[in-house]
Design an enzyme around this catalytic site. Sequence first.
Site, PDB file in Angstrom:
ATOM      1  N   PRO A 111      38.784  51.662  46.878  1.00 35.96           N
ATOM      2  CA  PRO A 111      38.721  52.135  45.486  1.00 35.96           C
ATOM      3  C   PRO A 111      40.096  52.140  44.813  1.00 35.96           C
ATOM      4  CG  PRO A 111      38.305  53.939  47.032  1.00 35.96           C
ATOM      5  CD  PRO A 111      38.379  52.685  47.832  1.00 35.96           C
ATOM      6  N   GLU A 138      39.408  58.172  54.571  1.00 31.94           N
ATOM      7  CA  GLU A 138      40.232  58.502  53.400  1.00 31.94           C
ATOM      8  C   GLU A 138      41.112  57.325  53.003  1.00 31.94           C
ATOM      9  OE1 GLU A 138      39.341  61.376  51.971  1.00 31.94           O
ATOM     10  OE2 GLU A 138      37.999  61.356  53.708  1.00 31.94           O
ATOM     11  N   ARG A 176      27.418  33.066  44.981  1.00 33.25           N
ATOM     12  CA  ARG A 176      26.486  32.490  44.002  1.00 33.25           C
ATOM     13  C   ARG A 176      27.183  31.529  43.040  1.00 33.25           C
ATOM     14  NH1 ARG A 176      26.745  34.560  39.057  1.00 33.25           N
ATOM     15  NH2 ARG A 176      24.638  34.067  38.346  1.00 33.25           N
ATOM     16  N   ASP A 191      27.955  31.594  31.290  1.00 34.58           N
ATOM     17  CA  ASP A 191      28.403  31.360  29.920  1.00 34.58           C
ATOM     18  C   ASP A 191      28.511  32.667  29.161  1.00 34.58           C
ATOM     19  OD1 ASP A 191      27.137  28.244  28.531  1.00 34.58           O
ATOM     20  OD2 ASP A 191      29.064  28.840  29.375  1.00 34.58           O
TER      21      ASP A 191
END
Length: 247
Positions: A111, A138, A176, A191
């Site tokens: 994060p 942590e 993908r 797009d």
Amino acid sequence: MIDRNRPAFEYFTHSLGSSGEPPLAMKIDIVTLFPEICRAPLNESIMKRAQKKETVDLYIHNLRDWTTDKHHVADDAPFGGGQGMVMKPEPIFAAVEELRNQTSKVVLMSPAGRRFDQQMAAQLSGESHLVIICGHYEGVDHRVIEHLVDLEISIGDYVLTNGAIAAVVLVDAVVRLMPGVLGHEQSAVDDSFSRGLLEAPQYTRPAEFRSWKVPDVLLSGNHAEIAAWRNEQARKRTKQNRPDLLR
Ligand code: JF5
């Protein structure tokens, strides 16, 4: 074009082919204490197809395989005190040093990383080898970030119990975009992202459901009017849900 005010991607050193196309295949190594979290979602549908077509060569490793003590300990208390546990550097260095080659990009899911988006997914889809370390507890001993990792990536501003969940999101978004993984449905969808707007609303049959009608324009067959309507709707929706995307 939206200025997202980010520095150049100096990390991405892959060379494009003579006609500018990305490599046709990518090896991905995921290193995690929870390999089962990655397995099921990455063996589903489109990811399965990508692996069958040998566009993606995916390996999911258990970090514990690189611990050398008899209890296979991968974490320890933080120096300086504080809550929770920190992932030890030795098994992570051992795993990455075994798996990487000269062209690998080493990614840490955390994060505290740089925020992942469609542009970063596109950049990563041109790499030939990703080694993805899944953070946990942590955090990870900072020497891993300073001396081993090329890119620290966050999938969003929230904390997960486990970086393996974030790795699944990253791998899906990257794979993908590789040539041949999706059909032609892909280009149109991307797009709309490169225009920096959200998608316009979509409808399918029936044309009337519980008295709610599909907008007439979509049944009109007038492609210019449909395009104009979709543009207007995309703007409306973006203003409502993501005003940050509009200058
Ligand atoms: C993690 C320390 C890793 O929470 C995440 C995450 C969120 N966005 N991207 C990754 O990963 C788990 C928690 C604490 C390192």
